[in-house]
Write a protein that holds these residues in place. Structure first.
Motif, PDB file in Angstrom:
ATOM      1  N   UNK A 101     -16.755  36.110 -10.493  1.00 14.16           N
ATOM      2  CA  UNK A 101     -15.112  36.121 -10.434  1.00 14.16           C
ATOM      3  C   UNK A 101     -14.578  34.701 -10.154  1.00 14.16           C
ATOM      4  N   UNK A 102     -13.948  34.120 -11.120  1.00 17.44           N
ATOM      5  CA  UNK A 102     -13.381  32.743 -10.464  1.00 17.44           C
ATOM      6  C   UNK A 102     -14.314  31.601 -10.634  1.00 17.44           C
ATOM      7  N   UNK A 103     -15.416  31.840  -9.735  1.00 13.74           N
ATOM      8  CA  UNK A 103     -16.399  30.732  -9.399  1.00 13.74           C
ATOM      9  C   UNK A 103     -17.288  30.179 -10.840  1.00 13.74           C
ATOM     10  N   UNK A 104     -17.523  30.988 -11.560  1.00 13.04           N
ATOM     11  CA  UNK A 104     -18.516  30.396 -12.677  1.00 13.04           C
ATOM     12  C   UNK A 104     -17.760  29.016 -13.403  1.00 13.04           C
ATOM     13  N   UNK A 105     -18.651  28.446 -14.010  1.00 13.58           N
ATOM     14  CA  UNK A 105     -18.339  27.222 -14.655  1.00 13.58           C
ATOM     15  C   UNK A 105     -18.306  27.374 -16.101  1.00 13.58           C
ATOM     16  N   UNK A 106     -17.083  27.210 -16.603  1.00 12.77           N
ATOM     17  CA  UNK A 106     -16.863  27.385 -18.160  1.00 12.77           C
ATOM     18  C   UNK A 106     -16.983  25.978 -19.070  1.00 12.77           C
ATOM     19  N   UNK A 107     -17.288  26.152 -20.301  1.00 13.80           N
ATOM     20  CA  UNK A 107     -17.254  25.106 -21.014  1.00 13.80           C
ATOM     21  C   UNK A 107     -15.971  24.430 -21.252  1.00 13.80           C
ATOM     22  N   UNK A 108     -15.816  22.942 -20.939  1.00 10.10           N
ATOM     23  CA  UNK A 108     -14.302  22.475 -21.095  1.00 10.10           C
ATOM     24  C   UNK A 108     -14.129  22.417 -22.673  1.00 10.10           C
ATOM     25  N   UNK A 109     -15.228  22.183 -23.568  1.00 13.58           N
ATOM     26  CA  UNK A 109     -15.041  22.173 -24.840  1.00 13.58           C
ATOM     27  C   UNK A 109     -14.294  23.606 -25.267  1.00 13.58           C
ATOM     28  N   UNK A 110     -14.809  24.800 -24.897  1.00 12.62           N
ATOM     29  CA  UNK A 110     -14.234  25.838 -25.423  1.00 12.62           C
ATOM     30  C   UNK A 110     -12.882  26.423 -24.734  1.00 12.62           C
TER      31      UNK A 110
ATOM     32  N   UNK B 265     -20.089  39.307 -17.733  1.00 10.99           N
ATOM     33  CA  UNK B 265     -20.002  37.994 -17.341  1.00 10.99           C
ATOM     34  C   UNK B 265     -21.021  37.242 -16.832  1.00 10.99           C
ATOM     35  N   UNK B 266     -21.810  37.900 -15.830  1.00  8.80           N
ATOM     36  CA  UNK B 266     -22.781  37.262 -15.087  1.00  8.80           C
ATOM     37  C   UNK B 266     -24.134  36.954 -15.700  1.00  8.80           C
ATOM     38  N   UNK B 267     -24.098  37.566 -16.867  1.00 12.24           N
ATOM     39  CA  UNK B 267     -25.175  37.339 -17.932  1.00 12.24           C
ATOM     40  C   UNK B 267     -24.579  36.125 -18.879  1.00 12.24           C
ATOM     41  N   UNK B 268     -23.586  35.618 -18.847  1.00  8.77           N
ATOM     42  CA  UNK B 268     -23.087  34.600 -19.862  1.00  8.77           C
ATOM     43  C   UNK B 268     -22.715  33.218 -19.007  1.00  8.77           C
TER      44      UNK B 268
ATOM     45  N   UNK C  30      -8.080  29.926 -22.167  1.00  6.95           N
ATOM     46  CA  UNK C  30      -8.295  31.228 -22.163  1.00  6.95           C
ATOM     47  C   UNK C  30      -9.603  31.682 -22.580  1.00  6.95           C
ATOM     48  N   UNK C  31     -10.490  32.220 -22.017  1.00  4.89           N
ATOM     49  CA  UNK C  31     -11.827  32.129 -22.657  1.00  4.89           C
ATOM     50  C   UNK C  31     -12.056  34.100 -22.645  1.00  4.89           C
ATOM     51  N   UNK C  32     -11.066  34.636 -22.436  1.00  2.58           N
ATOM     52  CA  UNK C  32     -11.518  36.102 -22.315  1.00  2.58           C
ATOM     53  C   UNK C  32     -11.855  36.898 -23.613  1.00  2.58           C
ATOM     54  N   UNK C  33     -11.566  36.117 -24.904  1.00  2.64           N
ATOM     55  CA  UNK C  33     -12.107  36.640 -26.070  1.00  2.64           C
ATOM     56  C   UNK C  33     -13.381  35.757 -26.660  1.00  2.64           C
ATOM     57  N   UNK C  34     -13.537  34.562 -25.993  1.00  5.96           N
ATOM     58  CA  UNK C  34     -14.656  33.910 -26.368  1.00  5.96           C
ATOM     59  C   UNK C  34     -15.275  33.184 -25.384  1.00  5.96           C
TER      60      UNK C  34
ATOM     61  N   UNK D 215     -12.030  44.156 -18.802  1.00  6.72           N
ATOM     62  CA  UNK D 215     -10.539  43.518 -19.215  1.00  6.72           C
ATOM     63  C   UNK D 215     -10.713  42.214 -19.838  1.00  6.72           C
ATOM     64  N   UNK D 216     -11.636  41.591 -19.811  1.00  8.01           N
ATOM     65  CA  UNK D 216     -11.592  39.912 -20.449  1.00  8.01           C
ATOM     66  C   UNK D 216     -12.947  39.570 -19.885  1.00  8.01           C
ATOM     67  N   UNK D 217     -13.393  38.302 -20.527  1.00  7.63           N
ATOM     68  CA  UNK D 217     -14.546  37.741 -20.571  1.00  7.63           C
ATOM     69  C   UNK D 217     -14.194  36.042 -19.824  1.00  7.63           C
ATOM     70  N   UNK D 218     -13.097  35.964 -19.363  1.00  5.39           N
ATOM     71  CA  UNK D 218     -12.987  34.586 -18.785  1.00  5.39           C
ATOM     72  C   UNK D 218     -12.905  34.860 -17.341  1.00  5.39           C
ATOM     73  N   UNK D 219     -13.819  34.399 -16.394  1.00  9.28           N
ATOM     74  CA  UNK D 219     -13.957  34.628 -14.882  1.00  9.28           C
ATOM     75  C   UNK D 219     -12.456  34.515 -14.300  1.00  9.28           C
ATOM     76  N   UNK D 220     -11.745  33.425 -14.714  1.00  6.68           N
ATOM     77  CA  UNK D 220     -10.464  32.992 -14.095  1.00  6.68           C
ATOM     78  C   UNK D 220      -9.593  34.064 -14.234  1.00  6.68           C
ATOM     79  N   UNK D 221      -9.489  35.008 -15.158  1.00  7.32           N
ATOM     80  CA  UNK D 221      -8.433  35.918 -15.526  1.00  7.32           C
ATOM     81  C   UNK D 221      -8.858  37.420 -15.144  1.00  7.32           C
TER      82      UNK D 221
END
Length: 519
Positions: A172-181, A61-64, A188-192, A45-51
């Motif tokens: 879901x929700x818990x992984x840490x994402x790049x603040x720069x991205x 996502x678990x591999x990214x 929203x990182x659903x596409x990137x 549905x998307x690739x941002x764990x928050x959404x």
């Protein structure tokens, strides 16, 4: 969920140099080497764990991405990940995490305490938005998250929360994402997607495939594969054929009817008891199913034992409660509804609903908890209902659209399921929390103050007999109120080529590819 409608563009003459993903995102082509092709039944549905809140997204996502803590390779025991260690205050309200040093996100950004804060704070009030389905669950009761220093983060909770660490290991929700991205992509990182994991995102061709490449700068043991392609193949039988012909290396969503054929071709079959529940949800917040007696009547109309044997051919077991029997807190003597069509008819007559007409909605694709797909299950239930005088129509949607329809409250009855995220009873039973109606996790839109109170209390009690007793009482209430018909616990099924090594499905339903190898 707020999504930009973006189209995927083929790079044409530039294909030898670049791969172009959805939304015009461009990434370098993965280096030649070992390529592993895994087929699943639906797009993320998307690739941002928050959404997102679905398994298809989680398997990618678990591999990214990674979280502060992680699960064991084949269990839900907690181990360090981006946090090397942690301390918990005596009152259970403060968790202090000591972070790994020298870790970088895929875009070169340093992983540090500020990155953790930004990743979490966007999912806390007042910043959290309605399209963050897991935020309220994962970070329930978090008052604040703060950077003590560059490598130390402290979470302050309103009350002790026994499953908190387990929640932080979820995909879901818990992984840490790049603040720069996050800044680059307007939050929203659903596409990137950009994380710290063993694989980096390359491209996503909607309806076709997601491509990942090895993260050569990974802080831990490097992946054995150079490239992973997650291929989207809707039909179970087609995926099985692709595996037998060698066009894919592994698949999930294995249909029981294909197992013998795959074994004849020497394919490796993965089968373990699944941490899941396959269920039918009544829409409890409006007529006609705001009446628990009507829900009870239709619960008697379904022969779950016959249904499960017919559809799943021994690769699933009838479900007695919401919890699989190996989850702490499972109650064996809950009074489940046995098949009794005459009682169903009598109750319908007493309720003045002899000629009830209802609308059912379901999904078209297979799910880990329902390998034959939602339509076959709905049609089987439709047949049982017809025997007690209930006429049910069925609307079928592809998965992403179906998720939107359920969130909007469409349908009198919905077919759904749950793959446990963390092995804790709260993770299953919180699907009945009235606070989760807005997040869409409470698909039945069920509300009971007594249930809410027990759930809140269960979070504060340490693991053991007292906590298990709370969840036993909760299962008794759920059986009486019947917001769901608990159908089955599916075995976790997948298959792979004999050339593939170390492939498995995690109890959470995710597929981790870091340790996978291929001859």
């Amino acid at each position: 969920m707020k999504k930009r409608i973006l189209s995927c563009v083929l790079a044409g003459l530039l294909a030898t140099t670049f791969l172009v993903g959805c939304g015009g995102k461009t990434a370098t082509k993965p280096a030649a080497g070992k390529t592993f092709i895994f087929a699943q039944g639906a797009d993320p549905r998307g690739l941002d764990p928050a959404f997102v809140d679905d398994g298809e997204s989680a398997k990618v996502m678990c591999n990214i991405y990674e979280g502060l803590v992680a699960y064991g390779d084949d269990n839900t025991e907690i181990k360090p990940c981006l946090a090397e260690s942690w301390d918990v205050s005596q009152d259970g309200k403060e968790y202090t995490f000591h972070l790994k040093k020298g870790v970088k996100f895929h875009d070169g950004t340093d992983f540090n305490a500020d990155a953790v804060v930004k990743s979490v704070e966007r999912q806390l009030p007042p910043k959290a938005t309605e399209d963050m389905p897991y935020a309220s669950f994962t970070f329930a009761g978090v008052k604040s998250v703060q950077a003590v220093d560059a490598n130390t983060v402290k979470f302050t909770l309103e009350a002790p929360n026994t499953p908190f660490l387990s929640n932080l290991a979820m995909t879901l929700a818990a992984p840490i994402v790049s603040p720069t991205a996050l800044e680059k992509n307007k939050g929203n990182l659903n596409e990137a997607p950009v994380g710290t994991g063993p694989f980096k995102f390359v491209s996503w061709q909607k309806g076709e495939k997601v491509t990942l490449e090895k993260n050569n700068d990974y802080w831990g043991e490097k992946a054995k594969l150079d490239k992973v392609v997650i291929k989207i193949t809707k039909e179970n039988s087609v995926r099985a054929s692709e595996l037998m012909t060698g066009s894919i290396d592994a698949m999930d969503g294995l249909d029981p009817s294909d197992v013998d054929k795959l074994k004849e071709k020497n394919m490796t079959i993965f089968s373990k008891p699944g941490m899941n529940i396959n269920y039918m949800a009544f829409n409890c917040d409006r007529a006609p199913f705001n009446d628990p007696k009507l829900r009870e009547a239709l619960s008697y109309a379904i022969d779950r034992k016959e249904l499960v044997q017919f559809l799943y051919q021994g690769y699933a077991d009838p479900a007695k409660t919401m919890l699989p029997n190996f989850i702490a807190g499972y109650k064996d003597n809950v009074a489940a509804y046995e098949y009794n069509p005459e009682k169903a008819k009598q109750m319908l007559k007493e309720l003045g609903k002899e000629n009830l007409q209802i609308k059912m909605i379901t999904y078209s694709n297979p799910r880990p908890y329902n390998t034959v797909g939602g339509q076959k299950l709905a049609e089987a239930i439709q047949n049982y209902f017809s025997k007690v005088g209930v006429t049910a129509s069925i609307d079928v949607y592809q998965w992403t659209e179906y998720k939107a329809k359920t969130k909007q409250g469409e349908g009198d009855i919905k077919f759904y399921g749950w793959n446990g995220d963390n092995g804790d009873a709260d993770n299953f039973l919180s699907l009945l929390d009235s606070k989760e109606i807005a997040s869409s996790l409470n698909v039945a839109r069920y509300s009971n103050p007594e249930v809410d109170a027990l759930l809140a209390k269960g979070k504060t009690i340490p693991n053991g007999a007292e906590r298990n007793s709370i969840y036993g009482s909760l299962q008794d209430i759920a059986a009486k109120d019947a917001p769901w018909v608990n159908i089955s616990y599916a075995k976790s099924m997948a298959a792979s080529s004999p050339k593939v090594k170390n492939f498995s499905i995690h109890p959470t339903g995710s597929a981790f590819f870091k340790n996978v190898d291929k001859e």
